[in-house]
Enzyme design. Sequence first.
Site: not given
Length: 298
Positions: A22, A26, A28, A143, A169
């Site tokens: 990724g 963002g 990444g 997260s 998620y």
Amino acid sequence: MQARGLTPQYAGQRGRRFVVTGGSSGLGLEICRALATAGAEVVMAVRSVEKGEAAADRIRRTGAVGRVEVRWLDVSDLGSVRAFAAQIEQLDVLINNAGIMGVPFSRSVDGYELQFATNHLGHFALTNLLLPVLTDRVVTVGSHAHRQGELVLDDLDFARRGYAAYPAYCQSKLAQVSFLGELHRRLRSSGSTVRSVGGHPGYTATAITVATGNRFFTELSRLGNALVGMKPSQGALSLLCASTLDIDSDTYLGPDRFGELLGRPTTVGRSPGASDPRIGRELWDLSEALTGVTFPGR
């Protein structure tokens, strides 16, 4: 290492090879930019090669001295994961960053709930396939939402519970943080010197929070991003510290203020579920069965 306000160690990164999933936007992109600026060789593993090349060109134009390479990888597709891993012959650090958040229900090409497939299963497979050529560490991007997650190992697809985007998620992020610890235990048991570390970006304003498919959640996230969200360059610091500092295996980093939402990198804790070795073993065994990929040497 127990310290607040940690700073990434950019000296000594010249010539070291990193894979960042990724990597085209963002967090990444910020990770790739910082590492390439420090002289590292960076492989940007991306779903869109076109977007990846555009991002790599922006990094090169900033005067980055490290080599930046773009390769196609869709971590939700196990066939893509296997093809990508087969191309990598040497690697110092793997940064499992790619992810999706709060999207409507859909399945991966392999038939698994898409958030679980993207955030956990693909990275589980990629890590195990690359371990034989990896020299330093695996960095898992978790997260704060993992604390709200529940791993129902016999209903990962929400067939009994009914699908809800945000709980799905949270489940996928709990799986990732659990994976961090179980990978550490397996590496130590095997005698490997490779480290399993991780971190989370707190409340960082990135596109992942405004691409959920839920209009209310998207607008709420857009407002929150504008008011309090950290810039991606700030949110990436915990992950860059995890990727570059000489820290112990099983270390997990995150922001130091407002319940780990904002601030500078520091060592942070994990939920009881994420720290439970029994859950880690059971999730690992199930992940091996679902992906067909096992820990090297088995």
